[in-house]
Scaffold this motif. Structure first.
Motif, PDB file in Angstrom:
ATOM      1  N   PRO A  80       0.826  -1.212   0.000  1.00  0.00           N
ATOM      2  CA  PRO A  80       0.000   0.000   0.000  1.00  0.00           C
ATOM      3  C   PRO A  80       0.858   1.259   0.000  1.00  0.00           C
ATOM      4  O   PRO A  80       1.904   1.322   0.649  1.00  0.00           O
ATOM      5  N   GLY A  81       0.399   2.256  -0.762  1.00  0.00           N
ATOM      6  CA  GLY A  81       1.061   3.559  -0.769  1.00  0.00           C
ATOM      7  C   GLY A  81       2.341   3.624  -1.573  1.00  0.00           C
ATOM      8  O   GLY A  81       2.939   4.698  -1.683  1.00  0.00           O
TER       9      GLY A  81
ATOM     10  N   ILE B  54      -0.625   5.108  -4.541  1.00  0.00           N
ATOM     11  CA  ILE B  54      -1.741   4.294  -4.054  1.00  0.00           C
ATOM     12  C   ILE B  54      -1.249   2.899  -3.689  1.00  0.00           C
ATOM     13  O   ILE B  54      -1.577   2.360  -2.640  1.00  0.00           O
ATOM     14  N   GLY B  55      -0.438   2.311  -4.572  1.00  0.00           N
ATOM     15  CA  GLY B  55       0.048   0.966  -4.324  1.00  0.00           C
ATOM     16  C   GLY B  55      -1.056  -0.060  -4.480  1.00  0.00           C
ATOM     17  O   GLY B  55      -2.054   0.171  -5.169  1.00  0.00           O
ATOM     18  N   TYR B  56      -0.909  -1.172  -3.805  1.00  0.00           N
ATOM     19  CA  TYR B  56      -1.906  -2.232  -3.963  1.00  0.00           C
ATOM     20  C   TYR B  56      -1.757  -3.248  -2.843  1.00  0.00           C
ATOM     21  O   TYR B  56      -0.729  -3.318  -2.157  1.00  0.00           O
TER      22      TYR B  56
ATOM     23  N   VAL C 235      -7.327   0.795   0.703  1.00  0.00           N
ATOM     24  CA  VAL C 235      -6.109   1.207   0.002  1.00  0.00           C
ATOM     25  C   VAL C 235      -6.428   2.322  -1.000  1.00  0.00           C
ATOM     26  O   VAL C 235      -5.674   3.299  -1.121  1.00  0.00           O
ATOM     27  N   ALA C 236      -7.543   2.186  -1.701  1.00  0.00           N
ATOM     28  CA  ALA C 236      -7.940   3.216  -2.665  1.00  0.00           C
ATOM     29  C   ALA C 236      -8.178   4.565  -1.981  1.00  0.00           C
ATOM     30  O   ALA C 236      -7.985   5.620  -2.594  1.00  0.00           O
TER      31      ALA C 236
ATOM     32  N   PRO D  74       6.357   5.072  12.469  1.00  0.00           N
ATOM     33  CA  PRO D  74       5.168   5.322  13.282  1.00  0.00           C
ATOM     34  C   PRO D  74       3.937   4.729  12.612  1.00  0.00           C
ATOM     35  O   PRO D  74       3.884   4.610  11.385  1.00  0.00           O
ATOM     36  N   PRO D  75       2.914   4.359  13.367  1.00  0.00           N
ATOM     37  CA  PRO D  75       1.644   3.950  12.760  1.00  0.00           C
ATOM     38  C   PRO D  75       0.991   5.152  12.084  1.00  0.00           C
ATOM     39  O   PRO D  75       1.261   6.290  12.480  1.00  0.00           O
ATOM     40  N   PRO D  76       0.119   4.924  11.097  1.00  0.00           N
ATOM     41  CA  PRO D  76      -0.341   3.627  10.594  1.00  0.00           C
ATOM     42  C   PRO D  76       0.716   2.946   9.722  1.00  0.00           C
ATOM     43  O   PRO D  76       1.403   3.604   8.943  1.00  0.00           O
ATOM     44  N   LYS D  77       0.818   1.633   9.882  1.00  0.00           N
ATOM     45  CA  LYS D  77       1.767   0.875   9.079  1.00  0.00           C
ATOM     46  C   LYS D  77       1.310  -0.580   9.026  1.00  0.00           C
ATOM     47  O   LYS D  77       0.588  -1.059   9.901  1.00  0.00           O
ATOM     48  N   SER D  78       1.722  -1.251   7.973  1.00  0.00           N
ATOM     49  CA  SER D  78       1.410  -2.672   7.812  1.00  0.00           C
ATOM     50  C   SER D  78       2.550  -3.326   7.065  1.00  0.00           C
ATOM     51  O   SER D  78       3.309  -2.667   6.351  1.00  0.00           O
ATOM     52  N   THR D  79       2.670  -4.628   7.226  1.00  0.00           N
ATOM     53  CA  THR D  79       3.780  -5.350   6.603  1.00  0.00           C
ATOM     54  C   THR D  79       3.331  -6.765   6.267  1.00  0.00           C
ATOM     55  O   THR D  79       2.166  -7.113   6.426  1.00  0.00           O
ATOM     56  N   GLY D  80       4.260  -7.572   5.793  1.00  0.00           N
ATOM     57  CA  GLY D  80       3.930  -8.944   5.416  1.00  0.00           C
ATOM     58  C   GLY D  80       5.185  -9.674   4.991  1.00  0.00           C
ATOM     59  O   GLY D  80       6.316  -9.274   5.302  1.00  0.00           O
TER      60      GLY D  80
END
Length: 367
Positions: A101-102, A107-109, A136-137, A235-241
């Motif tokens: 994302p971002g 925008i990313g996906y 995400v959009a 810092p948040p917001p953040k996400s990973t995988g």
């Protein structure tokens, strides 16, 4: 009269599918049945492989999505055998294979393998899918999506509660119990690196109860190097995988520290998972009265021990202590999100994902 929904979850651990059949009556919810189906080795290997670039990806991903829908349908069949009667909808999250994302174009996906039309055909039940892309959009991370459900299920007035789901990745929800907003974000690796290392060195898909890790010794230099990853300081917001925390990431750290015993590496990975959760909790909600743990990590006794050791003043408990077993929480959350979609209600929290606003999540594939 209540409504029944099925929630399906196959997460970043890529071990199989958990499904729950949930009855909703107003704001009250009750899990009536839970079923699990493990991925067979070939299916799991292909889903893992599709997390990284490879030959003929589009063709392989389409077939993997069809196979996943068939596995989902088998879980649905098992649930309906246990609890006959009408089901309003299935909420099927899909299997995340890319999460950016971002990035790239602003925008990313986020990409989940799924075949919801096939699942609707196989089951004869409406399917809610594609639960992340709208967030995400709207400029959000598309993850984590469970904090709104955690608030509804575990939130308490005047009590600061935290919920951590430890699947392949660990995601933390902060419920301050006062006027402050709910917050949530991905902490970092959960079981993914431990499972990878256990498979590589023991031929087992996971470290049962954390017994192997418990017999090792943490390697301080490896732990310190891992904790220097830039993600942890964001810092948040953040996400990973798995895009960020994968075998090559670990191998890069180990190449600079040759000779470590595999069991000590496992102990260090277990400590890493506990440490990033504890550090984030102390940093963002130090007044927490209890940390509830769900996901497969709640069954890892050594990980739970290390979490408690890192948080000496905060009770660390399984989510089962508050009425919802740890392997049912995420599937129940997606059932809740599917219901929100059909009722036209937002399932996201902009404070969590960083989106421009809360959004109705999901796309409907009618029965």
């Amino acid at each position: 009269m209540g409504e029944n929904y099925i929630g399906l979850m196959s997460g970043t651990s890529i071990d199989g599918v958990d499904g729950v059949l949930v009855e909703f009556d107003g704001e009250r919810m009750q899990v009536l049945a839970h079923a699990h189906r493990a991925f067979d080795p070939a299916q799991r290997a292909e889903l893992l492989a599709l997390n990284t670039p490879g030959d003929n990806e589009l063709h392989r991903a389409a077939l993997a999505a069809n196979a996943l829908a068939r596995t989902y349908a088998q879980v649905v069949t098992e649930l309906r055998k246990r609890v006959p009667g009408p089901v309003r909808a299935i909420a099927a999250h899909g299997q995340t294979v890319r999460h950016r994302p971002g990035q790239f174009d602003g925008i990313g996906y986020t990409l989940q393998l799924n075949a919801p039309a096939l699942l609707a055909e196989l089951t004869g039940i409406a399917v809610v899918a594609d639960l992340r892309s709208r967030d995400v959009a709207a400029g959000g991370q598309g993850a984590p999506l469970v904090p709104a459900f955690h608030r509804a299920r575990f939130g308490r007035d005047s009590e600061a509660v935290a919920v951590v789901n430890i699947g392949g990745i660990s995601n933390l929800t902060l419920l301050p119990g006062d006027a402050r907003p709910v917050r949530g974000f991905d902490c970092g690796p959960g079981n993914a690196l431990m499972d990878l290392w256990c498979l590589r060195h023991r031929g087992l898909p996971y470290d049962d109860g954390g017994q192997w890790a418990a017999g090792g010794t943490v390697a301080p230099d490896l732990l310190a190097a891992a904790l220097r990853d830039p993600y942890f300081a964001l810092p948040p917001p953040k996400s990973t995988g798995r895009d960020d925390f994968h075998g090559a990431w670990l191998d890069g750290l180990l190449a600079e520290r040759p000779g470590l015993h595999p069991q000590d590496v496992q102990a260090t990975l277990c400590e890493l998972t506990a440490r990033v959760i504890a550090d984030d909790l102390v940093r963002h909600l130090p007044a927490t009265t209890v940390l509830l743990v769900c996901g497969g990590g709640a069954l890892n006794r050594e990980l739970m021990r290390r979490l408690q050791a890192a948080l000496p003043g905060t009770p660390v408990q399984s989510s089962a202590e508050r009425g919802l077993p740890p392997l049912q929480v995420e599937a129940a959350a997606f059932a809740w999100l599917g219901r929100a979609c059909l009722h036209g209600r937002s399932g996201s929290l902009k404070e969590v994902t960083g989106a421009a606003g809360s959004r109705v999540l999901g796309a409907l594939y009618p029965a």
